[in-house]
Design an enzyme around this catalytic site. Sequence first.
Site, PDB file in Angstrom:
ATOM      1  N   ASP A  36     -38.944 -60.509 -23.002  1.00  0.00           N
ATOM      2  CA  ASP A  36     -39.298 -60.924 -24.376  1.00  0.00           C
ATOM      3  C   ASP A  36     -40.347 -62.037 -24.328  1.00  0.00           C
ATOM      4  O   ASP A  36     -41.290 -62.046 -25.106  1.00  0.00           O
ATOM      5  CB  ASP A  36     -38.070 -61.313 -25.220  1.00  0.00           C
ATOM      6  CG  ASP A  36     -37.197 -62.409 -24.649  1.00  0.00           C
ATOM      7  OD1 ASP A  36     -37.375 -62.793 -23.470  1.00  0.00           O
ATOM      8  OD2 ASP A  36     -36.304 -62.888 -25.390  1.00  0.00           O
ATOM      9  N   ASP A 174     -32.780 -62.633 -28.825  1.00  0.00           N
ATOM     10  CA  ASP A 174     -31.412 -62.796 -29.332  1.00  0.00           C
ATOM     11  C   ASP A 174     -31.403 -63.070 -30.830  1.00  0.00           C
ATOM     12  O   ASP A 174     -30.679 -62.418 -31.596  1.00  0.00           O
ATOM     13  CB  ASP A 174     -30.709 -63.936 -28.585  1.00  0.00           C
ATOM     14  CG  ASP A 174     -30.704 -63.722 -27.085  1.00  0.00           C
ATOM     15  OD1 ASP A 174     -31.009 -62.602 -26.658  1.00  0.00           O
ATOM     16  OD2 ASP A 174     -30.413 -64.683 -26.352  1.00  0.00           O
TER      17      ASP A 174
HETATM   18  C1  GLA Z   1     -31.627 -64.959 -22.704  1.00  0.00           C
HETATM   19  C2  GLA Z   1     -32.714 -65.420 -23.659  1.00  0.00           C
HETATM   20  C3  GLA Z   1     -33.528 -64.239 -24.184  1.00  0.00           C
HETATM   21  C4  GLA Z   1     -34.004 -63.327 -23.051  1.00  0.00           C
HETATM   22  C5  GLA Z   1     -32.854 -63.008 -22.094  1.00  0.00           C
HETATM   23  C6  GLA Z   1     -33.317 -62.247 -20.878  1.00  0.00           C
HETATM   24  O1  GLA Z   1     -30.674 -64.225 -23.404  1.00  0.00           O
HETATM   25  O2  GLA Z   1     -32.151 -66.103 -24.750  1.00  0.00           O
HETATM   26  O3  GLA Z   1     -34.609 -64.697 -24.949  1.00  0.00           O
HETATM   27  O4  GLA Z   1     -35.089 -63.898 -22.375  1.00  0.00           O
HETATM   28  O5  GLA Z   1     -32.184 -64.184 -21.655  1.00  0.00           O
HETATM   29  O6  GLA Z   1     -33.796 -60.988 -21.241  1.00  0.00           O
END
Ligand code: GLA
Length: 389
Positions: A36, A174
């Site tokens: 992301d 997320d």
């Molecule tokens: C965490 C971060 C997300 C993403 C994931 C890995 O959940 O909050 O933004 O980078 O790790 O995909």
Amino acid sequence: MHKQVRHIFSKTFGSRPGIRTFFSPGRVNLIGEHIDYNGGFVFPCALSIGNYGAIALREDQTIRFFSQNFESVGIVTVSLSDLDFNPNHNWANYAKGVIREMRIRGMVIDRGFDVAVFGDLPNSSGLSSSASIELLIGVMMNDLFGLGISRPDLAVLCKKVENEYIGVNCGIMDQFVIANAKAEHGLLLDCNTLDFTQVPLHLHGHTIVICNSKVKRGLVDSKYNERRAQCEAAKAVFQRRLPIRELCDLSLEQFAEYASDLKDDVLFRRARHAVTENIRTQNAHRQLLADDLIGFGQAMTASHRSLRDDYEVSCAELDVLVDLALANGAIGARMTGAGFGGCTVNLVPQNCLDSFRSAVIDGYRQAFGIEAPIYFAVPSDGTKEIAER
Ligand code: GLA
């Protein structure tokens, strides 16, 4: 559950008319990990487990927070005019940060309120309990004060709070899925543009199963930031050759052509993960649309291998959970979330759910002496008010 949170509210703050109840889910990422923040595609869905909140306005400028999940923190009392970060306020900082950011942007939140929270999401398990709380408060404020913020904008606002107020350098995945998810769908998000598609999860006799390693690694934040910095360094090398904005703008061909510029093997493998994961995610989406569940599952497993070998964010416990899953009927298995602990996500035929469950639990207990909680995921709506019954 919503009755339970209203009960907690009344017990803590006293019963009164005008209490409204909301639910904010956790999330699981099906595929598209650690890209992301590299402008790639991610494909998460929201869960039916998460945080419930009950809220009622007050006549004054006081806010009181209480969470049944952090009982020892007690009631956190603050004023609308002092929402600065306070380490003693523990979980309530996530809520305070969102309200503070809204007020900084000139949104009118001019009355205090009481809010009680109760959740069934395991903390620190990589299912996004913090983003769930941020969106819970964000949606409550948006609805109660008529702020008119769109869901994508709300996600961006909450991410900023997590980055700058809480100090965790996460990407947008997320907050975005928790704000925008739709029941029975996955959300395919282009993190470069924030364009998104709701994708029906027609799983044809399969269930999404989450296995919790119960490993909580203290190093997650520093390792996460290190991975981000490595991706930035790799991107800068490619940018000398190509006009890319993000690492995931690279095609496989462009990567192959210029990868030898990366003199460092670690940077090479980090970049290879980002580029291949982005392609795997888009392919997995197409495979799902074509009802090719086997192909989708294979992409999940390939994602795990890449996270394990190239990106190096897995750990022994997650690798064992993945191997146990694949040996016991799963057609795809991978770590999910930031890694170094937390959960795996698996695609499992419904006709072997029971044997899958007991074999994984037994095998994991034998290997590490830990009972792994197993959840059957129900892809759910994003944060919303729960209708009165
Ligand atoms: C965490 C971060 C997300 C993403 C994931 C890995 O959940 O909050 O933004 O980078 O790790 O995909």
